[in-house]
Design an enzyme around this catalytic site. Structure first.
Site, PDB file in Angstrom:
ATOM      1  N   SER A 151       0.847  -1.196   0.000  1.00  0.00           N
ATOM      2  CA  SER A 151       0.000   0.000   0.000  1.00  0.00           C
ATOM      3  C   SER A 151       0.881   1.245   0.000  1.00  0.00           C
ATOM      4  O   SER A 151       1.962   1.251   0.617  1.00  0.00           O
ATOM      5  CB  SER A 151      -0.888   0.008   1.240  1.00  0.00           C
ATOM      6  OG  SER A 151      -1.561   1.250   1.332  1.00  0.00           O
ATOM      7  N   TYR A 164      -1.083  -0.484   9.954  1.00  0.00           N
ATOM      8  CA  TYR A 164      -1.245  -0.942   8.573  1.00  0.00           C
ATOM      9  C   TYR A 164      -0.028  -0.551   7.713  1.00  0.00           C
ATOM     10  O   TYR A 164       0.492  -1.366   6.941  1.00  0.00           O
ATOM     11  CB  TYR A 164      -2.530  -0.303   8.049  1.00  0.00           C
ATOM     12  CG  TYR A 164      -2.906  -0.590   6.637  1.00  0.00           C
ATOM     13  CD1 TYR A 164      -3.433  -1.825   6.268  1.00  0.00           C
ATOM     14  CD2 TYR A 164      -2.796   0.391   5.648  1.00  0.00           C
ATOM     15  CE1 TYR A 164      -3.819  -2.073   4.961  1.00  0.00           C
ATOM     16  CE2 TYR A 164      -3.178   0.167   4.347  1.00  0.00           C
ATOM     17  CZ  TYR A 164      -3.691  -1.065   4.006  1.00  0.00           C
ATOM     18  OH  TYR A 164      -4.071  -1.305   2.716  1.00  0.00           O
ATOM     19  N   LYS A 168       2.511  -3.045   5.810  1.00  0.00           N
ATOM     20  CA  LYS A 168       2.659  -2.989   4.348  1.00  0.00           C
ATOM     21  C   LYS A 168       4.113  -2.720   3.944  1.00  0.00           C
ATOM     22  O   LYS A 168       4.583  -3.231   2.927  1.00  0.00           O
ATOM     23  CB  LYS A 168       1.727  -1.917   3.773  1.00  0.00           C
ATOM     24  CG  LYS A 168       0.238  -2.275   3.864  1.00  0.00           C
ATOM     25  CD  LYS A 168      -0.073  -3.585   3.150  1.00  0.00           C
ATOM     26  CE  LYS A 168      -1.548  -3.753   2.859  1.00  0.00           C
ATOM     27  NZ  LYS A 168      -1.831  -5.082   2.262  1.00  0.00           N
TER      28      LYS A 168
END
Ligand SMILES: NC(=O)c1ccc[n+]([C@@H]2O[C@H](COP(=O)([O-])OP(=O)(O)OC[C@H]3O[C@@H](n4cnc5c(N)ncnc54)[C@H](O)[C@@H]3O)[C@@H](O)[C@H]2O)c1
Length: 306
Positions: A151, A164, A168
């Protein structure tokens, strides 16, 4: 003739969003697909069999071959079961795509250990579990196409997504090393960072300013999840053997290749540095090259909306 004729793929998290569209394009190109999805909510809560089963039904209705699997990538045993299912049902495994995902967005100073752990378990540990469960099978047969999912939140940063983004960025490092270690076995590993209109993006709050909200809506309309599928299908094909260890971003019709970090400037001082010399010499020399903090909107402003 499809690009993936005779191949067997496992696509995780493919009951919805990006995974669903990629699984459908894999099948339309001749791959037999294990469609995995435990059907959880956006934060990993609950579960159900409908999402995976619906993707399987759609693939079959279009003339393709697929079976459902309801395990979790957060559990190593479930990943081993997916591999066994691919071999039992379809006789092998060649392609692995891992877009399983949840979000637990919080500012870092409000993030609980549980918010951190849940995201790590699905994204970073999920990538370890999924790809580790089959890597020796792929090495033995000297063929594999691994597609990991990153991401811009990790590559560029995104406020509210420390868990997150960290996971990632970890996936980018994992893919790079898996690519290096397995290139001699005709196994490639690449990262795709999607930007697409899915449940996950819809969970991000709409801007309060109506003009900004309208622009966001228009950008999402131009970034359907199925726009991610052609790049993944190509990377999954035998002809993509020369593409290894790379990081791509895809949003609608925009396809970007990312750089890998490299030193941008080096300063050297004979006999080593003191804190004072760092302050007086090193930093003044380096600061023109400092990374400018900016979110993905600055790096991917997108084609102007008319
Ligand atoms: N949509 C975007 O703009 C965007 C941006 C950057 C990265 N991504 C990444 O792309 C991937 C797909 O996201 P999406 O937007 O399609 O989201 P989505 O919520 O539409 O789909 C994710 C799917 O993963 C499944 N899932 C959740 N936990 C799982 C687990 N433990 N095991 C297996 N499956 C699980 C969910 O049930 C869901 O169906 C994710 O890795 C996400 O982080 C998406």
């Amino acid at each position: 003739m499809g690009m993936l004729d005779g191949r067997v793929a496992i696509c995780t998290g493919s009951g919805r969003g990006v995974g669903k569209e990629v699984a459908k394009m894999f099948a339309a190109n001749g791959a037999k697909v294990v469609v995995n999805d435990p059907g959880v909510g956006g934060g990993g809560e609950g579960g159900g069999t409908d999402p995976a089963q619906e993707t399987v039904n759609e693939i079959k209705a279009a003339g393709g071959e697929a079976v459902a699997n309801f395990g979790s990538v957060a559990k190593y045993e479930d990943c081993l079961d997916m591999v066994t299912q691919a071999r039992d049902e379809f006789g092998g495994l060649h392609i692995m795509f891992n877009p399983a995902g949840i979000l637990r967005d919080r500012m870092f100073h409000k993030m609980s250990p549980d918010d951190w752990q849940a995201v790590m378990d699905v994204h970073l540990n999920g990538h370890f579990n999924f790809f580790r469960s089959a890597i020796n099978l792929l090495r033995d047969q000297e063929y594999g196409r691994l597609i990991m999912v990153g991401s811009t939140s990790g590559l560029l940063g995104n406020i509210g997504q420390a868990n997150y983004g960290a996971a990632k960025m970890g996936i980018a490092g994992l893919s790079r090393i898996v690519a290096m270690e397995n290139a001699s076995k005709n196994i490639t590993s690449n990262v795709i960072c999607p930007s697409a209109d899915t449940r996950m993006t819809r969970a991000v709050p709409t801007p309060k300013d109506p003009a900004a909200a309208a622009i966001r809506e228009e950008r999402l309309r131009r970034s359907p999840a199925d726009a991610i599928a052609p790049l993944c299908t190509f990377l999954a094909s035998e002809g993509a053997g020369y593409v290894n260890g790379q990081i791509f971003h895809q949003r609608g019709a925009e396809l970007s290749l990312y750089s890998h970090p490299r030193p941008v400037k080096m300063v050297h001082k004979q006999y080593g540095w003191t804190p004072e010399a760092i302050a007086e010499v090193a930093m003044p020399s380096l600061k023109n090259n400092f990374f400018e903090m900016g979110d993905s909107r600055a790096v991917h402003p997108g084609t102007p909306l008319e």
